[in-house]
Scaffold this motif. Structure first.
Motif, PDB file in Angstrom:
ATOM      1  N   PRO A  60       0.838  -1.206   0.000  1.00 26.38           N
ATOM      2  CA  PRO A  60       0.000   0.000   0.000  1.00 26.38           C
ATOM      3  C   PRO A  60       0.868   1.248   0.000  1.00 26.38           C
ATOM      4  O   PRO A  60       1.962   1.253   0.564  1.00 26.38           O
ATOM      5  CB  PRO A  60      -0.791  -0.127   1.310  1.00 26.38           C
ATOM      6  N   PRO A  61       0.416   2.308  -0.629  1.00 26.83           N
ATOM      7  CA  PRO A  61       1.204   3.539  -0.667  1.00 26.83           C
ATOM      8  C   PRO A  61       1.363   4.133   0.723  1.00 26.83           C
ATOM      9  O   PRO A  61       0.507   3.955   1.591  1.00 26.83           O
ATOM     10  CB  PRO A  61       0.380   4.459  -1.570  1.00 26.83           C
ATOM     11  N   THR A  62       2.466   4.817   0.922  1.00 29.67           N
ATOM     12  CA  THR A  62       2.739   5.441   2.209  1.00 29.67           C
ATOM     13  C   THR A  62       2.835   6.948   2.041  1.00 29.67           C
ATOM     14  O   THR A  62       3.037   7.465   0.944  1.00 29.67           O
ATOM     15  CB  THR A  62       4.059   4.922   2.804  1.00 29.67           C
ATOM     16  N   LEU A  63       2.695   7.641   3.159  1.00 29.46           N
ATOM     17  CA  LEU A  63       2.820   9.090   3.180  1.00 29.46           C
ATOM     18  C   LEU A  63       4.219   9.440   3.653  1.00 29.46           C
ATOM     19  O   LEU A  63       4.591   9.142   4.790  1.00 29.46           O
ATOM     20  CB  LEU A  63       1.773   9.693   4.118  1.00 29.46           C
ATOM     21  N   GLY A  64       5.009  10.042   2.784  1.00 32.78           N
ATOM     22  CA  GLY A  64       6.348  10.456   3.167  1.00 32.78           C
ATOM     23  C   GLY A  64       6.304  11.653   4.100  1.00 32.78           C
ATOM     24  O   GLY A  64       5.500  12.572   3.913  1.00 32.78           O
ATOM     25  N   VAL A  65       7.162  11.643   5.115  1.00 26.43           N
ATOM     26  CA  VAL A  65       7.179  12.744   6.077  1.00 26.43           C
ATOM     27  C   VAL A  65       7.531  14.057   5.385  1.00 26.43           C
ATOM     28  O   VAL A  65       6.954  15.108   5.682  1.00 26.43           O
ATOM     29  CB  VAL A  65       8.172  12.440   7.216  1.00 26.43           C
ATOM     30  N   ASN A  66       8.461  14.004   4.439  1.00 28.55           N
ATOM     31  CA  ASN A  66       8.836  15.230   3.728  1.00 28.55           C
ATOM     32  C   ASN A  66       7.695  15.748   2.861  1.00 28.55           C
ATOM     33  O   ASN A  66       7.491  16.958   2.734  1.00 28.55           O
ATOM     34  CB  ASN A  66      10.068  14.975   2.859  1.00 28.55           C
ATOM     35  N   GLN A  67       6.942  14.828   2.268  1.00 29.18           N
ATOM     36  CA  GLN A  67       5.795  15.254   1.470  1.00 29.18           C
ATOM     37  C   GLN A  67       4.731  15.897   2.356  1.00 29.18           C
ATOM     38  O   GLN A  67       4.126  16.908   1.994  1.00 29.18           O
ATOM     39  CB  GLN A  67       5.200  14.064   0.722  1.00 29.18           C
ATOM     40  N   LEU A  68       4.512  15.311   3.533  1.00 28.06           N
ATOM     41  CA  LEU A  68       3.556  15.903   4.465  1.00 28.06           C
ATOM     42  C   LEU A  68       4.010  17.292   4.892  1.00 28.06           C
ATOM     43  O   LEU A  68       3.191  18.208   5.042  1.00 28.06           O
ATOM     44  CB  LEU A  68       3.393  15.003   5.687  1.00 28.06           C
ATOM     45  N   ALA A  69       5.316  17.470   5.075  1.00 23.92           N
ATOM     46  CA  ALA A  69       5.839  18.787   5.438  1.00 23.92           C
ATOM     47  C   ALA A  69       5.504  19.814   4.362  1.00 23.92           C
ATOM     48  O   ALA A  69       5.127  20.954   4.669  1.00 23.92           O
ATOM     49  CB  ALA A  69       7.345  18.707   5.652  1.00 23.92           C
ATOM     50  N   GLN A  70       5.623  19.428   3.096  1.00 22.31           N
ATOM     51  CA  GLN A  70       5.273  20.343   2.007  1.00 22.31           C
ATOM     52  C   GLN A  70       3.793  20.697   2.042  1.00 22.31           C
ATOM     53  O   GLN A  70       3.408  21.853   1.826  1.00 22.31           O
ATOM     54  CB  GLN A  70       5.615  19.701   0.659  1.00 22.31           C
ATOM     55  N   ILE A  71       2.958  19.703   2.307  1.00 21.57           N
ATOM     56  CA  ILE A  71       1.515  19.945   2.369  1.00 21.57           C
ATOM     57  C   ILE A  71       1.186  20.911   3.500  1.00 21.57           C
ATOM     58  O   ILE A  71       0.426  21.871   3.331  1.00 21.57           O
ATOM     59  CB  ILE A  71       0.761  18.611   2.547  1.00 21.57           C
ATOM     60  N   LEU A  72       1.765  20.672   4.669  1.00 17.61           N
ATOM     61  CA  LEU A  72       1.474  21.523   5.827  1.00 17.61           C
ATOM     62  C   LEU A  72       1.960  22.949   5.610  1.00 17.61           C
ATOM     63  O   LEU A  72       1.296  23.910   6.025  1.00 17.61           O
ATOM     64  CB  LEU A  72       2.119  20.927   7.078  1.00 17.61           C
ATOM     65  N   GLN A  73       3.107  23.099   4.979  1.00 23.58           N
ATOM     66  CA  GLN A  73       3.627  24.442   4.706  1.00 23.58           C
ATOM     67  C   GLN A  73       2.707  25.224   3.782  1.00 23.58           C
ATOM     68  O   GLN A  73       2.631  26.452   3.863  1.00 23.58           O
ATOM     69  CB  GLN A  73       5.018  24.346   4.089  1.00 23.58           C
ATOM     70  N   ALA A  74       1.995  24.521   2.914  1.00 22.05           N
ATOM     71  CA  ALA A  74       1.146  25.192   1.926  1.00 22.05           C
ATOM     72  C   ALA A  74      -0.254  25.482   2.449  1.00 22.05           C
ATOM     73  O   ALA A  74      -1.051  26.110   1.746  1.00 22.05           O
ATOM     74  CB  ALA A  74       1.050  24.337   0.661  1.00 22.05           C
ATOM     75  N   LEU A  75      -0.575  25.023   3.673  1.00 21.06           N
ATOM     76  CA  LEU A  75      -1.936  25.190   4.207  1.00 21.06           C
ATOM     77  C   LEU A  75      -1.896  26.030   5.479  1.00 21.06           C
ATOM     78  O   LEU A  75      -1.913  25.501   6.596  1.00 21.06           O
ATOM     79  CB  LEU A  75      -2.559  23.817   4.494  1.00 21.06           C
ATOM     80  N   PRO A  76      -1.876  27.347   5.360  1.00 23.91           N
ATOM     81  CA  PRO A  76      -1.722  28.203   6.544  1.00 23.91           C
ATOM     82  C   PRO A  76      -2.926  28.201   7.477  1.00 23.91           C
ATOM     83  O   PRO A  76      -2.793  28.539   8.654  1.00 23.91           O
ATOM     84  CB  PRO A  76      -1.514  29.595   5.932  1.00 23.91           C
ATOM     85  N   ALA A  77      -4.114  27.822   6.971  1.00 22.48           N
ATOM     86  CA  ALA A  77      -5.328  27.870   7.796  1.00 22.48           C
ATOM     87  C   ALA A  77      -5.734  26.498   8.326  1.00 22.48           C
ATOM     88  O   ALA A  77      -6.795  26.372   8.943  1.00 22.48           O
ATOM     89  CB  ALA A  77      -6.480  28.472   6.993  1.00 22.48           C
ATOM     90  N   LEU A  78      -4.914  25.481   8.113  1.00 17.76           N
ATOM     91  CA  LEU A  78      -5.278  24.125   8.535  1.00 17.76           C
ATOM     92  C   LEU A  78      -5.373  24.038  10.053  1.00 17.76           C
ATOM     93  O   LEU A  78      -4.455  24.425  10.770  1.00 17.76           O
ATOM     94  CB  LEU A  78      -4.239  23.123   8.022  1.00 17.76           C
ATOM     95  N   ARG A  79      -6.502  23.508  10.550  1.00 15.34           N
ATOM     96  CA  ARG A  79      -6.703  23.357  11.990  1.00 15.34           C
ATOM     97  C   ARG A  79      -6.947  21.909  12.403  1.00 15.34           C
ATOM     98  O   ARG A  79      -6.805  21.561  13.570  1.00 15.34           O
ATOM     99  CB  ARG A  79      -7.898  24.201  12.466  1.00 15.34           C
TER     100      ARG A  79
END
Length: 462
Positions: free
Chosen positions: A104-123
């Protein structure tokens, strides 16, 4: 000739917000999308409702997954609308030509970091997929890449069954936690079965984590790549999806974060579901929060059957829950379930169903508790038909005297006391059972009934 006024101008934004909120609550994305294509103004009104809550299937082979990160990177306006994000693994995967299914595909920690950096309003973030230290597209490992972000979240929910790492899975999880600075509510549903540390030859293995001493686990977090981040977790809800081979190390991990978190956040809370995690893990978390713990909810379930009572039989629940270090604890909830069997009337010890309640209450720091909730469910396959049955089989399950003594000794500052008592019975006997339960409480806990402190909630159904 008068020019027609577009219909979207005729209503104020407040009314459109009310309409769009209903569509969002009904999860009618088709209607929201159709409205957005009506005009530019409609698009402007609809975008926050379309993108505020998203669920993305994390699969490098899926078009939607590959498009998500470029979308939020190239459209910062849309990224600001995303407040609630769920990342879950796809349920179907292509089978290679060789016929062997891929992992099964996995979520890379570095990829998650990119996602979080791009979502300033994420709660709110929910992770329903496996973690890895690898690039999700190329499969290359990059554990040394710096992650210079510190995201603040209201809610983080973890359903992580596996961590795939070329090095150390535990180190990968530590890097995952380093992405965050503050988590108001952490919900731990599932954590990996194996957390073996393979960074050094003499490190702890998965099999020995459960037998390792507290000092062994503590030393683990001083090794390179395992040093825990500066992370404040104000509330932990630990459910039953943590394997016995992993809960020892994870409980120490979260307890260490609790001890080193921002001291200004003193009112923290724990919601602990017993069984798995074990009482030892729960006690480790309680001790970790200590004087910072303001609310504690202990869901004992049927573990009250095996609570330590001083008998020679070694109980499954071998670690006592001790709240004496929680000097700021003002709110406590304890719930348990007792399965009543026919033999209980002759073999169960008097007060067997209330041992756990009285034992935990006796460890509370005196005069700090303001709100107390006790919930006992008595489940039975028997069909009660008389008050004699209640008196002979149900009444002895609770030692009311012990409860009164501990309440008088430890709970002098109590302002709100809620007693929830459920006794399953047949419909035709429901009224008789409820009447007997009310009379029993008035007789046994009359002091708190008269002062108005006690609120009673009785039920004869689930």
């Amino acid at each position: 000739m008068t020019e027609a006024v577009p219909f979207t101008v005729r209503l104020p934004n407040e009314l459109w917000d009310a309409v769009l909120s209903v569509l969002q609550q009904q999860k009618d994305r088709d209607a929201l999308s159709s409205f957005a294509f009506t005009s530019r103004r409609c698009r402007h009104l609809a975008l926050p409702y379309i993108f505020s809550k998203l669920s993305v299937a994390h699969d490098p082979c899926a078009k939607s997954s590959r498009a998500f990160l470029p979308l939020i990177l190239s459209s910062p306006l849309i990224a600001t609308f995303i407040h609630d994000l769920t990342l879950h693994k796809a349920f179907t995967h292509a089978i290679p030509a060789g016929g062997k299914p891929a992992l099964p595909p996995t979520l890379g920690v570095n990829q998650l970091a990119q996602i979080l950096q791009a979502l300033p309003a994420l709660r709110k973030l929910t992770v329903n997929c496996d973690l890895s230290d690898a690039d999700p597209i190329h499969g290359t490992s990059s554990p040394s890449l710096p992650l210079a972000i510190a995201v603040q979240l209201d809610y983080l929910t973890l359903n992580i069954a596996h961590i795939r790492s070329s090095g150390c899975p535990l180190s990968t999880f530590v890097r995952f936690l380093s992405l965050f600075s503050t988590i108001d509510h952490l919900v731990v549903n599932t954590l990996p079965y194996g957390t073996s540390c393979v960074c050094r030859a003499d490190s702890l293995s998965t099999e020995t984590h459960e037998q390792a001493t507290d000092e062994d686990i503590g030393n683990l977090f001083h090794r390179p790549g395992h040093i825990l981040p500066s992370l404040t977790i104000r509330s932990i809800n630990s459910c039953t999806g943590i394997s016995s081979t992993s809960q020892h190390v994870f409980s120490h991990l979260f307890a260490h974060l609790a001890r080193t978190s921002d001291p200004h956040h003193s009112s923290c809370s724990l919601i602990l579901t017993f069984g798995n995690p074990s009482s030892k893990m729960c006690q480790t978390l309680i001790a970790g929060y200590g004087s910072r713990l303001g609310h504690c909810d202990l869901k004992l379930g049927n573990s009250i059957h095996d609570w330590p009572t001083g008998s020679t039989r070694p109980p499954r629940c071998s670690t006592r829950i001790d709240l004496s270090s929680c000097t700021s604890l003002t709110s406590l909830a304890i719930s348990g379930v007792w399965f009543l069997k026919l033999r209980d009337s002759t073999t169960a010890l008097p007060g067997a169903a209330s041992f756990a309640f009285a034992d935990i209450l006796s460890s509370v720091h005196p005069s700090t508790m303001e709100c107390l909730t006790l919930s006992l469910k008595v489940l039975s396959g028997l069909h009660a038909t008389s008050v004699e049955y209640l008196r002979d089989c149900v009444f002895p399950l609770v030692c009311w005297r012990d409860l009164r003594l501990v309440l008088l000794e430890r709970f002098s500052a109590l302002r709100q006391f809620t007693l929830q008592w459920t006794l399953l019975t047949t419909d035709e006997f429901s009224e008789v059972a409820l009447k007997w339960m009310r009379e029993t409480i008035e007789e046994e806990l009359g002091q708190w009934v008269k002062t108005g402190v006690l609120k009673v909630e009785l039920a004869t159904r689930r």
